[in-house]
Write an enzyme that holds these catalytic residues in place. Structure first.
Site, PDB file in Angstrom:
ATOM      1  N   PRO A 115       0.816  -1.220   0.000  1.00  0.00           N
ATOM      2  CG  PRO A 115       0.223  -0.763   2.234  1.00  0.00           C
ATOM      3  CD  PRO A 115       1.090  -1.680   1.385  1.00  0.00           C
ATOM      4  CE  LYS A 138      -0.026  -2.726  -7.828  1.00  0.00           C
ATOM      5  NZ  LYS A 138       0.154  -1.271  -7.571  1.00  0.00           N
ATOM      6  CD  GLU A 191      -3.152  -4.699   7.703  1.00  0.00           C
ATOM      7  OE1 GLU A 191      -4.252  -4.296   7.245  1.00  0.00           O
ATOM      8  OE2 GLU A 191      -2.308  -3.947   8.198  1.00  0.00           O
ATOM      9  CB  CYS A 211      -4.610  -0.693   8.947  1.00  0.00           C
ATOM     10  SG  CYS A 211      -2.943  -1.240   9.238  1.00  0.00           S
TER      11      CYS A 211
HETATM   12  P1  NDP Z   1      -6.214  -0.295  -2.544  1.00  0.00           P
HETATM   13  O1  NDP Z   1      -6.598  -1.584  -1.893  1.00  0.00           O
HETATM   14  O2  NDP Z   1      -6.707  -0.045  -3.921  1.00  0.00           O
HETATM   15  O3  NDP Z   1      -4.614  -0.152  -2.564  1.00  0.00           O
HETATM   16  C1  NDP Z   1      -3.695  -1.048  -1.951  1.00  0.00           C
HETATM   17  C2  NDP Z   1      -2.831  -1.737  -3.001  1.00  0.00           C
HETATM   18  O4  NDP Z   1      -3.642  -2.634  -3.774  1.00  0.00           O
HETATM   19  C3  NDP Z   1      -2.198  -0.772  -4.013  1.00  0.00           C
HETATM   20  O5  NDP Z   1      -0.899  -1.235  -4.359  1.00  0.00           O
HETATM   21  C4  NDP Z   1      -3.138  -0.907  -5.202  1.00  0.00           C
HETATM   22  O6  NDP Z   1      -2.502  -0.529  -6.398  1.00  0.00           O
HETATM   23  C5  NDP Z   1      -3.425  -2.392  -5.168  1.00  0.00           C
HETATM   24  N1  NDP Z   1      -4.581  -2.860  -5.936  1.00  0.00           N
HETATM   25  C6  NDP Z   1      -5.763  -2.236  -6.143  1.00  0.00           C
HETATM   26  N2  NDP Z   1      -6.583  -3.019  -6.885  1.00  0.00           N
HETATM   27  C7  NDP Z   1      -5.908  -4.161  -7.172  1.00  0.00           C
HETATM   28  C8  NDP Z   1      -6.202  -5.347  -7.904  1.00  0.00           C
HETATM   29  N3  NDP Z   1      -7.374  -5.545  -8.499  1.00  0.00           N
HETATM   30  N4  NDP Z   1      -5.262  -6.307  -7.987  1.00  0.00           N
HETATM   31  C9  NDP Z   1      -4.065  -6.159  -7.380  1.00  0.00           C
HETATM   32  N5  NDP Z   1      -3.714  -5.047  -6.688  1.00  0.00           N
HETATM   33  C10 NDP Z   1      -4.627  -4.063  -6.563  1.00  0.00           C
HETATM   34  O7  NDP Z   1      -6.649   0.873  -1.580  1.00  0.00           O
HETATM   35  P2  NDP Z   1      -6.897   2.407  -2.016  1.00  0.00           P
HETATM   36  O8  NDP Z   1      -5.605   3.020  -2.364  1.00  0.00           O
HETATM   37  O9  NDP Z   1      -8.009   2.476  -3.008  1.00  0.00           O
HETATM   38  O10 NDP Z   1      -7.422   3.038  -0.645  1.00  0.00           O
HETATM   39  C11 NDP Z   1      -8.808   2.916  -0.314  1.00  0.00           C
HETATM   40  C12 NDP Z   1      -8.966   2.649   1.164  1.00  0.00           C
HETATM   41  O11 NDP Z   1      -8.386   1.367   1.469  1.00  0.00           O
HETATM   42  C13 NDP Z   1      -8.233   3.620   2.070  1.00  0.00           C
HETATM   43  O12 NDP Z   1      -8.928   4.795   2.269  1.00  0.00           O
HETATM   44  C14 NDP Z   1      -8.129   2.788   3.306  1.00  0.00           C
HETATM   45  O13 NDP Z   1      -9.366   2.830   3.969  1.00  0.00           O
HETATM   46  C15 NDP Z   1      -7.889   1.376   2.784  1.00  0.00           C
HETATM   47  N6  NDP Z   1      -6.447   1.028   2.783  1.00  0.00           N
HETATM   48  C16 NDP Z   1      -5.977   0.287   3.815  1.00  0.00           C
HETATM   49  C17 NDP Z   1      -4.638   0.029   3.921  1.00  0.00           C
HETATM   50  C18 NDP Z   1      -4.109  -0.749   5.081  1.00  0.00           C
HETATM   51  O14 NDP Z   1      -3.102  -0.388   5.666  1.00  0.00           O
HETATM   52  N7  NDP Z   1      -4.738  -1.863   5.388  1.00  0.00           N
HETATM   53  C19 NDP Z   1      -3.660   0.545   2.952  1.00  0.00           C
HETATM   54  C20 NDP Z   1      -4.262   1.256   1.840  1.00  0.00           C
HETATM   55  C21 NDP Z   1      -5.612   1.491   1.798  1.00  0.00           C
HETATM   56  P3  NDP Z   1      -2.555   1.017  -6.914  1.00  0.00           P
HETATM   57  O15 NDP Z   1      -2.532   1.894  -5.702  1.00  0.00           O
HETATM   58  O16 NDP Z   1      -1.317   1.117  -7.703  1.00  0.00           O
HETATM   59  O17 NDP Z   1      -3.798   1.141  -7.721  1.00  0.00           O
END
Ligand code: NDP
Length: 475
Positions: free
Chosen positions: A151, A176, A251, A285
């Protein structure tokens, strides 16, 4: 070492991405910082095949040999901490002083811990369990190629949490980073290039739905590890149920309740929440983001929190007095603002700190007095926002906490140890702190329940999660 490498890292080489070019921003300025070309489908395939090839040799190295590599990575992180911290601070909007002193030190510690832990894997049962055979033994072997999706909230630290246990256990990874924050991991790849055999760690950049989806769907991938949104967790589970079944390690965030009993030390609580709720602009988180306070102390606590919020210093990450910086992106700012605006429109009392000072993606620290059913108390906001809700008896607070779809971090505040332990025991959360919040130890597991996912980061348990248990019987 250049601070802004923008090439992908595949099979030990830095190669220009052949896919779409993504602009990477500096959130404190709302300005472009770099252009990173994404991996093409062919490059994702090359990275996975490189990892698969590298596994054959790496998995056969002794723990001592793998350990030496991880310890060397830890030392190299420390040697380059200033450069890595500057990249991370600018790209993720984190106060530079915290990244240098805290997060980079933790990145090194994580590589050092797993470099040591792999030489101390607990030995499972071995013995003679049938009279017709000589012996049985249980091995913990590597799984193979691990696809890792990191993330943007702790780009380098979350990458370390994923890469270190996986490679210590003898796997190879294709990771990634978020397309928002790829730069620190690309900078760290120069360390991987110097220390690790080609293909043990590969870094591919690009968006989640495009590059991430192609990576997790690849047939040679044996396990997918994600830190991200619940929605992305579901995409991982679907990919894991493809033609080749894959293990998963998820997570998926949280909505940490802070249960404040009538006898809690309110001053210590407020001092703790200054960091536990607002570090990293609340984009964490386990951030302490919703307080359930006994009705007899809710007013006193609200007054103390208002004073604390009014004194919080936030702003440009290079300043040495700021406690937090901007949120990560325009989209995140809009998301956080949306939650607070809807709470205000719904009649909640919204109290905010100093207004934002510059053009970056800043959001003022915010306290919202809200009823339990309010959206802002139920949904993950991921911003510098804290809610407070009064309860009449502890049983109610416990029921509210356990009714959540999430189950990651939680805390209980009481001077009576027995009461605090009883509440902690009953909480359905992977991590519960008593009279503190958000403190991590590399030796202790970090992971969730329910929609927060499963599988442990950190600790010996994470090393075990990245291994496959096997039984060998000698006839
Ligand atoms: P995402 O789940 O989209 O981002 C986390 C990672 O997943 C990024 O590397 C993203 O890539 C990747 N990703 C997204 N879609 C796919 C897919 N279909 N296949 C593989 N990888 C994927 O979270 P968001 O950035 O949209 O954030 C939205 C909300 O999620 C936040 O506001 C928060 O509430 C939560 N979140 C929680 C986290 C934690 O620590 N548990 C961390 C991040 C977000 P890319 O960003 O390059 O699109």
């Amino acid at each position: 070492m250049s601070a802004f490498g923008t090439s992908l890292f595949i099979n030990g080489e830095f190669v220009a991405g052949e896919g779409r070019v993504e602009t990477v921003y500096e959130p404190a300025l709302r300005k472009p910082m770099a252009e990173v070309a994404s991996a093409s489908k062919g490059q994702i395939d090359q990275a996975v095949k490189a990892a698969s090839g590298a596994c054959r040799d790496w998995s056969q190295r002794t723990p001592r040999e793998r350990s030496a590599a991880l310890l060397a990575i830890a030392a190299a992180v420390e040697a380059r901490a200033v450069t890595l911290a500057e990249v991370e601070s600018r790209n993720a909007g984190k106060p530079l002083r915290f990244v240098k002193a805290g997060e980079l030190a933790n990145v090194a510690d994580v590589f050092r811990y797993f470099g040591t832990a792999v030489r101390n894997m607990p030995a499972p049962a071995a013995g003679n369990y049938r009279s017709s055979v000589l012996t049985s033994l249980v091995r913990r072997d590597p799984i193979g190629v691990i696809a890792q999706i990191a993330p943007w909230n702790y780009p380098l630290l979350m990458a370390a949490w994923k890469i270190a246990p996986a490679i210590a256990a003898g796997n190879a990874v294709v990771i990634k980073p978020s397309e928002l924050t790829p730069l620190s991991l690309l900078a760290l790849s120069e360390v991987f290039a110097e220390i690790l055999p080609a293909g043990v760690v590969n870094v591919v950049c690009g968006s989640g739905p495009d590059v991430g989806q192609a990576l997790i769907s690849h047939d040679l991938v044996r396990m997918i590890s994600l830190t991200g949104d619940v929605r992305t967790g579901r995409a991982v589970l679907q990919a894991a149920a493809g033609p080749m079944i894959k293990r998963t390690h998820l997570e998926l965030g949280g909505k940490a309740p802070v249960i404040v009993c009538e006898d809690a030390d309110l001053d210590k609580l407020v001092e703790t929440l200054r960091e536990a709720s607002f570090y990293n602009a609340g984009q964490d988180c386990t951030a302490a983001c919703r307080i359930f306070a006994h009705r007899n102390v809710v007013q006193a606590l609200t007054d103390k929190l208002k004073a604390m919020i009014g004194s919080l210093v936030y702003g440009r990450p290079e300043r040495d007095d700021v406690e937090f910086g901007p949120v990560i992106s325009a989209r995140q700012l809009e998301r956080v603002d949306g939650f607070v605006s809807r709470a205000r429109a719904g009649g909640c009392d919204v109290m905010q700190g100093a207004p934002a000072e510059s053009d970056g993606y800043f959001f003022s620290p915010t306290l919202v007095a809200a009823p339990i059913e309010a959206e802002i108390v139920q949904k993950e906001v991921f911003g510098p926002v804290l809610s407070i809700t009064p309860f009449a008896d502890v049983r109610t607070a416990l029921d509210w906490a356990n009714a959540s779809e999430y189950g990651l971090g939680s805390s209980v505040w009481s001077r009576q140890t027995e009461q605090a332990m009883a509440i902690a025991n009953a909480l359905e959360y992977g991590v519960t702190w008593i009279n503190t919040h958000g403190v991590m130890a590399t030796e202790m597991p970090h992971g969730g329940m329910k929609n927060s996912g499963y599988g442990s980061d950190l600790s010996m348990q994470s090393l075990i999660d990245y291994t496959q248990i096997r039984h060998i019987m000698l006839g």
